[in-house]
Design a protein around this motif. Structure first.
Motif, short mmCIF file in Angstrom:
data_model
loop_
_atom_site.label_atom_id
_atom_site.label_comp_id
_atom_site.label_asym_id
_atom_site.label_seq_id
_atom_site.Cartn_x
_atom_site.Cartn_y
_atom_site.Cartn_z
N ASN A 65 -5.24 8.31 -1.40
CA ASN A 65 -3.77 8.91 -1.30
C ASN A 65 -3.60 10.08 -0.38
O ASN A 65 -3.34 11.15 -0.70
CB ASN A 65 -3.42 9.17 -2.82
CG ASN A 65 -1.77 9.83 -2.91
OD1 ASN A 65 -0.97 8.97 -1.98
ND2 ASN A 65 -1.63 10.59 -3.78
N ASP A 78 -2.77 11.39 3.87
CA ASP A 78 -2.37 10.80 5.34
C ASP A 78 -3.54 11.03 6.30
O ASP A 78 -4.32 11.61 6.08
CB ASP A 78 -1.22 11.98 5.70
CG ASP A 78 0.05 11.82 4.76
OD1 ASP A 78 0.40 12.85 4.28
OD2 ASP A 78 0.33 10.60 4.27
N ASN A 126 -5.13 5.01 1.86
CA ASN A 126 -4.48 4.41 0.59
C ASN A 126 -5.14 5.00 -0.82
O ASN A 126 -4.29 5.35 -1.74
CB ASN A 126 -3.88 3.06 0.81
CG ASN A 126 -2.89 2.74 2.04
OD1 ASN A 126 -2.28 3.77 2.49
ND2 ASN A 126 -2.97 1.59 2.40
N ASP A 127 -6.47 4.39 -0.69
CA ASP A 127 -6.97 4.86 -1.90
C ASP A 127 -7.15 6.11 -2.37
O ASP A 127 -7.25 6.07 -3.65
CB ASP A 127 -8.45 4.04 -1.93
CG ASP A 127 -9.09 3.83 -3.24
OD1 ASP A 127 -8.58 3.21 -4.03
OD2 ASP A 127 -10.30 4.25 -3.19
N GLU A 147 -7.02 2.54 6.97
CA GLU A 147 -5.70 2.75 6.17
C GLU A 147 -6.04 2.21 4.63
O GLU A 147 -5.54 3.02 3.74
CB GLU A 147 -4.76 1.59 6.90
CG GLU A 147 -4.33 1.92 7.97
CD GLU A 147 -3.53 0.74 8.70
OE1 GLU A 147 -3.41 0.88 10.15
OE2 GLU A 147 -3.31 -0.31 8.18
N HIS A 148 -6.96 1.48 4.32
CA HIS A 148 -7.00 0.97 2.93
C HIS A 148 -7.79 2.14 2.35
O HIS A 148 -7.48 2.51 1.14
CB HIS A 148 -8.16 -0.28 2.81
CG HIS A 148 -7.77 -1.36 3.12
ND1 HIS A 148 -6.11 -1.73 2.96
CD2 HIS A 148 -8.35 -2.63 3.87
CE1 HIS A 148 -6.11 -3.03 3.42
NE2 HIS A 148 -7.10 -3.61 4.01
#
Ligand SMILES: CSCCC(=O)C(=O)COP(=O)(O)O
Ligand SMILES: [Mg+2]
Length: 235
Positions: free
Chosen positions: A183, A185, A180-181, A176-177
């Motif tokens: 950007n 899905d 997120n990093d 998930e990190h």
């Protein structure tokens, strides 16, 4: 499999043989690291300002009291393939000299090189997530033997992650990190690794993931809930 534009790759047992790491990289490291220990004084000054001292001081103090004790400890970490981040940092430093002096060249699987070229042409983004240090990852991808030349494939890799940056490879929040990093899905990414616990963790993060079967890998087809691939040709 749905559309994806992001590929996250493990290294050992996935893009290169575990035998390359175990029979080339690790023996090279074991042969050379004692010379690094010659550069520092023991018992290690854990507040010292010498760069190598600062790295070695990250090992538990009970092992840094003498060169002999630390040598034994490091040999045991390698022998047991412990993914200790300080060991991985030290390995990256040692391997750099080997790559630069031409003593280490990397054999990636042919299907991996072809896939990297294909994904690059298709505009897909490739990221690496390995227990090896980011330094070691970049060195590996910049010294790839292909036919009669050494290719630098780092231009095919958009980013690098290791456990010191995003966390353990067997925890879903690490993936998930990464998402997120970058950007992205989870639905737009795939993850490939030889390690079933890593594939389970990335699957829990919502990423379509595959267990990679390569010669010498210890994985077994006993988990029907996971998908397996033995090459990248159809990805
Ligand atoms: C980056 S080359 C060295 C690989 C290494 O030391 C290692 O432990 C690889 O582990 P992985 O997570 O890529 O299976
Ligand atoms: Mg691996």
């Amino acid at each position: 499999m749905g559309f994806y534009d992001t590929i996250i790759l493990d290294i050992e047992g996935t893009v290169c043989s575990i035998f390359f790491v175990q029979n080339v990289l690790f023996p090279y490291f074991l042969d050379k690291f004692p010379f690094l220990l010659e550069q520092v004084e023991f018992p290690l000054d854990h507040k010292g300002n010498v760069a190598m001292t600062q790295i070695l001081a990250k090992f538990p103090e009970r092992y840094t009291k003498s060169k002999e004790c630390l040598t034994t400890y490091i040999n045991e970490l390698v022998a047991n393939d412990i993914k200790d981040p300080t060991l991985k940092e030290l390995q990256g430093i040692v391997w750099q000299a080997g790559y630069e002096e031409g003593e280490i060249v990397v054999n990636l699987y042919d299907d991996v090189i072809e896939a990297l070229d294909r994904w690059n042409k298709e505009g897909k983004s490739v990221y690496i997530y390995s227990s090896g240090s980011i330094k070691a990852q970049k060195l590996l991808f910049s010294h790839v033997k292909f036919k009669n030349e050494i290719r630098d494939l780092t231009n095919h890799v958009k980013g690098y992650y290791d456990p010191t940056v995003v966390g353990s490879k067997i925890e879903s929040k690490s993936y998930e990190h990464i998402l997120n990093d970058i950007n992205k899905d989870p639905e737009s990414a795939i993850f490939l690794s030889d390690n079933m616990k890593e594939v389970t963790a990335s699957t829990q993060a919502g990423i379509k993931s595959f267990v990679v079967i390569r010669p010498g890998n210890t994985v077994r087809y006993h988990n029907p809930s996971l998908d397996f691939v033995d090459c990248f040709d159809n990805l």
